[in-house]
Design an enzyme around this catalytic site. Structure first.
Site, PDB file in Angstrom:
ATOM      1  N   GLN A 106     -22.406  17.117  -1.140  1.00  0.00           N
ATOM      2  CA  GLN A 106     -21.722  18.394  -0.835  1.00  0.00           C
ATOM      3  C   GLN A 106     -22.404  19.086   0.348  1.00  0.00           C
ATOM      4  O   GLN A 106     -21.734  19.603   1.240  1.00  0.00           O
ATOM      5  CB  GLN A 106     -21.765  19.339  -2.054  1.00  0.00           C
ATOM      6  CG  GLN A 106     -20.817  18.967  -3.159  1.00  0.00           C
ATOM      7  CD  GLN A 106     -21.487  18.017  -4.162  1.00  0.00           C
ATOM      8  OE1 GLN A 106     -22.527  17.424  -3.881  1.00  0.00           O
ATOM      9  NE2 GLN A 106     -20.873  17.845  -5.316  1.00  0.00           N
ATOM     10  N   THR A 130     -38.873  21.189  -2.732  1.00  0.00           N
ATOM     11  CA  THR A 130     -37.993  21.516  -3.862  1.00  0.00           C
ATOM     12  C   THR A 130     -38.743  22.236  -4.992  1.00  0.00           C
ATOM     13  O   THR A 130     -39.884  21.909  -5.294  1.00  0.00           O
ATOM     14  CB  THR A 130     -37.357  20.218  -4.415  1.00  0.00           C
ATOM     15  OG1 THR A 130     -36.739  19.536  -3.332  1.00  0.00           O
ATOM     16  CG2 THR A 130     -36.331  20.510  -5.482  1.00  0.00           C
ATOM     17  N   GLY A 165     -35.943  26.427  -8.852  1.00  0.00           N
ATOM     18  CA  GLY A 165     -34.800  27.274  -8.481  1.00  0.00           C
ATOM     19  C   GLY A 165     -34.328  27.073  -7.054  1.00  0.00           C
ATOM     20  O   GLY A 165     -33.553  27.866  -6.532  1.00  0.00           O
ATOM     21  N   GLU A 178     -32.398  14.160   0.010  1.00  0.00           N
ATOM     22  CA  GLU A 178     -32.191  14.212   1.473  1.00  0.00           C
ATOM     23  C   GLU A 178     -30.873  14.921   1.790  1.00  0.00           C
ATOM     24  O   GLU A 178     -30.165  14.575   2.731  1.00  0.00           O
ATOM     25  CB  GLU A 178     -32.201  12.793   2.037  1.00  0.00           C
ATOM     26  CG  GLU A 178     -32.601  12.671   3.484  1.00  0.00           C
ATOM     27  CD  GLU A 178     -34.091  12.903   3.714  1.00  0.00           C
ATOM     28  OE1 GLU A 178     -34.897  12.808   2.768  1.00  0.00           O
ATOM     29  OE2 GLU A 178     -34.437  13.214   4.856  1.00  0.00           O
ATOM     30  N   GLY A 179     -30.524  15.919   0.992  1.00  0.00           N
ATOM     31  CA  GLY A 179     -29.269  16.666   1.159  1.00  0.00           C
ATOM     32  C   GLY A 179     -28.174  16.020   0.334  1.00  0.00           C
ATOM     33  O   GLY A 179     -27.833  14.866   0.559  1.00  0.00           O
ATOM     34  N   THR A 180     -27.619  16.772  -0.626  1.00  0.00           N
ATOM     35  CA  THR A 180     -26.579  16.203  -1.494  1.00  0.00           C
ATOM     36  C   THR A 180     -25.317  15.918  -0.676  1.00  0.00           C
ATOM     37  O   THR A 180     -25.170  16.416   0.452  1.00  0.00           O
ATOM     38  CB  THR A 180     -26.210  17.174  -2.635  1.00  0.00           C
ATOM     39  OG1 THR A 180     -25.586  18.327  -2.052  1.00  0.00           O
ATOM     40  CG2 THR A 180     -27.432  17.580  -3.453  1.00  0.00           C
ATOM     41  N   SER A 215     -30.946  22.400  -2.805  1.00  0.00           N
ATOM     42  CA  SER A 215     -30.122  22.390  -1.592  1.00  0.00           C
ATOM     43  C   SER A 215     -30.358  23.666  -0.783  1.00  0.00           C
ATOM     44  O   SER A 215     -30.441  23.628   0.439  1.00  0.00           O
ATOM     45  CB  SER A 215     -28.638  22.326  -1.962  1.00  0.00           C
ATOM     46  OG  SER A 215     -28.395  21.234  -2.784  1.00  0.00           O
TER      47      SER A 215
HETATM   48  C1  LIG Z   1     -36.144  10.772  -7.138  1.00  0.00           C
HETATM   49  C2  LIG Z   1     -36.221  12.059  -6.374  1.00  0.00           C
HETATM   50  C3  LIG Z   1     -37.174  12.210  -5.371  1.00  0.00           C
HETATM   51  C4  LIG Z   1     -37.273  13.401  -4.676  1.00  0.00           C
HETATM   52  N1  LIG Z   1     -38.287  13.563  -3.749  1.00  0.00           N
HETATM   53  C5  LIG Z   1     -38.497  14.802  -3.204  1.00  0.00           C
HETATM   54  C6  LIG Z   1     -39.645  15.047  -2.378  1.00  0.00           C
HETATM   55  O1  LIG Z   1     -40.447  14.148  -2.103  1.00  0.00           O
HETATM   56  N2  LIG Z   1     -39.836  16.307  -1.906  1.00  0.00           N
HETATM   57  C7  LIG Z   1     -38.981  17.336  -2.179  1.00  0.00           C
HETATM   58  O2  LIG Z   1     -39.213  18.449  -1.717  1.00  0.00           O
HETATM   59  N3  LIG Z   1     -37.862  17.135  -2.944  1.00  0.00           N
HETATM   60  C8  LIG Z   1     -37.619  15.895  -3.473  1.00  0.00           C
HETATM   61  N4  LIG Z   1     -36.520  15.679  -4.285  1.00  0.00           N
HETATM   62  C9  LIG Z   1     -35.621  16.790  -4.554  1.00  0.00           C
HETATM   63  C10 LIG Z   1     -34.263  16.651  -3.884  1.00  0.00           C
HETATM   64  O3  LIG Z   1     -34.379  16.834  -2.510  1.00  0.00           O
HETATM   65  C11 LIG Z   1     -33.341  17.703  -4.548  1.00  0.00           C
HETATM   66  O4  LIG Z   1     -33.041  17.197  -5.830  1.00  0.00           O
HETATM   67  C12 LIG Z   1     -32.088  17.932  -3.751  1.00  0.00           C
HETATM   68  O5  LIG Z   1     -32.369  18.680  -2.610  1.00  0.00           O
HETATM   69  C13 LIG Z   1     -31.029  18.691  -4.560  1.00  0.00           C
HETATM   70  O6  LIG Z   1     -31.567  19.853  -5.093  1.00  0.00           O
HETATM   71  P1  LIG Z   1     -31.377  20.206  -6.632  1.00  0.00           P
HETATM   72  O7  LIG Z   1     -31.746  19.008  -7.437  1.00  0.00           O
HETATM   73  O8  LIG Z   1     -32.097  21.484  -6.918  1.00  0.00           O
HETATM   74  O9  LIG Z   1     -29.838  20.419  -6.808  1.00  0.00           O
HETATM   75  P2  LIG Z   1     -29.000  21.736  -6.460  1.00  0.00           P
HETATM   76  O10 LIG Z   1     -29.263  22.163  -5.064  1.00  0.00           O
HETATM   77  O11 LIG Z   1     -29.225  22.737  -7.535  1.00  0.00           O
HETATM   78  O12 LIG Z   1     -27.541  21.180  -6.543  1.00  0.00           O
HETATM   79  C14 LIG Z   1     -26.875  20.921  -7.785  1.00  0.00           C
HETATM   80  C15 LIG Z   1     -25.440  20.538  -7.452  1.00  0.00           C
HETATM   81  O13 LIG Z   1     -24.759  21.651  -6.818  1.00  0.00           O
HETATM   82  C16 LIG Z   1     -24.237  21.244  -5.577  1.00  0.00           C
HETATM   83  N5  LIG Z   1     -24.318  22.339  -4.617  1.00  0.00           N
HETATM   84  C17 LIG Z   1     -25.418  23.043  -4.297  1.00  0.00           C
HETATM   85  N6  LIG Z   1     -25.128  23.960  -3.358  1.00  0.00           N
HETATM   86  C18 LIG Z   1     -23.807  23.808  -3.065  1.00  0.00           C
HETATM   87  C19 LIG Z   1     -22.902  24.470  -2.158  1.00  0.00           C
HETATM   88  N7  LIG Z   1     -23.307  25.459  -1.365  1.00  0.00           N
HETATM   89  N8  LIG Z   1     -21.622  24.040  -2.127  1.00  0.00           N
HETATM   90  C20 LIG Z   1     -21.208  23.015  -2.930  1.00  0.00           C
HETATM   91  N9  LIG Z   1     -22.012  22.393  -3.806  1.00  0.00           N
HETATM   92  C21 LIG Z   1     -23.285  22.771  -3.868  1.00  0.00           C
HETATM   93  C22 LIG Z   1     -25.074  20.073  -5.141  1.00  0.00           C
HETATM   94  O14 LIG Z   1     -24.392  19.242  -4.219  1.00  0.00           O
HETATM   95  C23 LIG Z   1     -25.338  19.381  -6.466  1.00  0.00           C
HETATM   96  O15 LIG Z   1     -24.249  18.579  -6.806  1.00  0.00           O
HETATM   97  C24 LIG Z   1     -36.384  14.477  -4.961  1.00  0.00           C
HETATM   98  C25 LIG Z   1     -35.393  14.317  -5.948  1.00  0.00           C
HETATM   99  C26 LIG Z   1     -35.314  13.135  -6.651  1.00  0.00           C
HETATM  100  C27 LIG Z   1     -34.254  13.047  -7.727  1.00  0.00           C
END
Ligand SMILES: Cc1cc2nc3c(=O)[nH]c(=O)nc-3n(C[C@H](O)[C@H](O)[C@H](O)COP(=O)(O)OP(=O)(O)OC[C@H]3O[C@@H](n4cnc5c(N)ncnc54)[C@H](O)[C@@H]3O)c2cc1C
Length: 418
Positions: free
Chosen positions: A395, A148, A151, A391-393, A154
């Site tokens: 959505q 992650t 920018g 681990e994948g939101t 997901s």
């Molecule tokens: C406590 C914690 C531990 C973590 N540990 C790790 C780790 O060890 N390694 C690592 O690499 N990452 C890690 N992560 C990151 C995590 O995997 C990401 O937060 C997650 O993949 C979501 O990405 P984002 O936060 O950028 O949200 P975004 O992808 O920006 O999403 C924001 C919102 O938009 C929605 N959205 C996005 N795309 C779409 C679409 N196409 N259609 C509809 N809705 C959409 C999402 O569902 C979400 O509600 C961690 C996060 C947390 C909070």
């Protein structure tokens, strides 16, 4: 279909239950109140290591000591074949540990999330070096998985950390965020791109050692929940990585299936993450059930008592449904059957249900629910939200599932898995 825990797995399950109750729960409460991660030199981590409960310690293949299930099988004298039901055991274990405390569980030492990509993509030499490192380390050691970025969450195709080839090195530049155990990790699997225009085809994964010049920790996040677990930001500035640390070697990436293979390991981790959400909600549910039961409220015939019983029944039913979905995904994996849809279904279903259950627990406790006395339910309420994000939101899971609903076009649906 068998819903009993097989006899040969009961000993392990009982051990995990004891550990969750006696060790994880009190430590989780302590660090939730402190609102900080458990420090890496805490004696608890030595205990985890001694018990052989590190996360992801073992890689595939004889050269690095066999599979994780093989190791567990050896330790507990259980069969090493399909009947071990390793995926099912992982689901059961994940729920119990999260019931104890998920923040603490996420801070267990071991390669952690770095293990699956190394196991799937690594060359025999890389696997040996990586897993030997964790096995031979005398003190607890951590691995981390850094995908992650500010920018790219997901949509992983958007990662912008670059890997530029210079002679026998790759030069990494970029930023990673939300990396679990990122600051304490001895080895981090870092995903970068050789050309952002190529999307996934340009992605490469690197084994990056702590202390490599140009690699630093930018911050430790302050979070809403899961306080015991460390979440870090990482920065790479002209960080020089020997080409031998490109995971799988260059040839690996010429096959389109290569990277996809690594990502398929998430078909196991998604139901496990769903099971963790169930564990957290079960902790709140049991607390609330026992609270009302101990206060004799439920023995009185009253509308209030009937309403509370009905709510508790509904919570239990939802959690049981969610657990069955996780077990189905794990069962298919144990049977070496495709389970991508079922894994995503479990992951899409369990976290919102868990949040719903915990919210209901607080509702039932009424104004009293806001008192510090009910800290365990408050903690569950703060810990749970992220399960619908990492681990994948939710959505993202729904997109995966809906794609698969149309994948069978032209073929007769199977009654169970269509
Ligand atoms: C406590 C914690 C531990 C973590 N540990 C790790 C780790 O060890 N390694 C690592 O690499 N990452 C890690 N992560 C990151 C995590 O995997 C990401 O937060 C997650 O993949 C979501 O990405 P984002 O936060 O950028 O949200 P975004 O992808 O920006 O999403 C924001 C919102 O938009 C929605 N959205 C996005 N795309 C779409 C679409 N196409 N259609 C509809 N809705 C959409 C999402 O569902 C979400 O509600 C961690 C996060 C947390 C909070």
């Amino acid at each position: 279909m068998e819903f009993e825990i097989p006899e040969h797995l009961r000993q392990i399950v009982e051990l995990i239950k004891w550990f969750a109750k006696e060790k994880l729960r009190p430590l989780g409460i302590e660090y939730d109140k402190k609102q900080e991660p458990i420090p890496p030199d805490h004696p608890f981590f030595k205990e985890v290591k001694q018990m052989g409960l590190e996360i992801g310690t073992i890689g595939g293949g004889k050269e690095d000591g066999g599979t994780e299930s093989g190791r567990i099988a050896e330790r507990f004298g259980i069969p090493k074949d399909k009947s071990t039901m390793f995926a099912t055991l992982s689901i059961i274990g994940a729920e119990i540990l999260a019931w104890g405390d998920q923040g603490v569980t996420m801070s267990f030492p071991g390669p952690g999330l770095a293990a699956p990509p190394v196991r799937v993509m690594g060359t025999p030499e890389q696997k040996k070096m990586f897993f030997d490192f964790f096995r031979s380390s005398e003190s607890p050691a951590w691995g981390a998985f850094a995908l992650t970025e500010p920018g790219a969450g997901s949509d992983v195709a958007r990662i912008r950390t670059t890997a530029r080839k210079e002679g026998k090195y790759y030069i990494l530049n970029g930023e990673k965020m939300y990396i679990t155990n990122g600051a304490r990790a001895e080895w981090v699997v870092v995903f970068a791109t050789v050309d952002p225009k190529l999307g996934r085809a340009g992605h490469r994964a690197f084994l990056v050692r702590k202390g490599t010049p140009g690699f630093r920790v930018s911050r430790i996040e302050k979070k809403m929940g899961l306080h015991a677990s460390e979440t870090a930001g990482l920065v790479f500035e002209d960080c020089k990585i020997p080409e031998e640390q490109l995971l799988g070697g260059e040839s690996y990436y010429s096959s389109k299936e290569g990277f996809k293979g690594a990502m398929e390991t998430f078909n196991m981790t998604r139901p496990a993450v769903a099971a963790m959400a169930i564990g957290i909600a079960r902790c709140a549910y049991e607390y609330t059930r026992d609270y009302f039961s101990e206060n004799y409220l439920l023995n009185k015939v009253s509308i209030l008592s009937a309403k509370i019983k009905a709510e508790l029944e509904r919570m239990k039913r939802k959690l049981d449904i969610a657990r069955l979905m996780c077990l189905r995904a794990a069962y298919l994996m144990d049977m070496k059957q495709p389970n991508a849809k079922e894994a995503s279904q479990a992951k899409a279903y369990a976290p919102p249900i868990a949040l719903d259950v915990i919210t209901k627990c607080l509702d039932l406790l009424g104004e009293e629910g806001s008192l510090e006395y009910h800290h365990l339910v408050h903690k569950a309420y703060r810990d749970i939200k992220v399960f619908d994000i990492f681990e994948g939101t939710g959505q993202a899971q729904r997109i995966v599932i809906s794609k698969r609903l149309f994948a069978n076009k032209g073929r007769p649906p199977e009654w169970l898995h269509s």
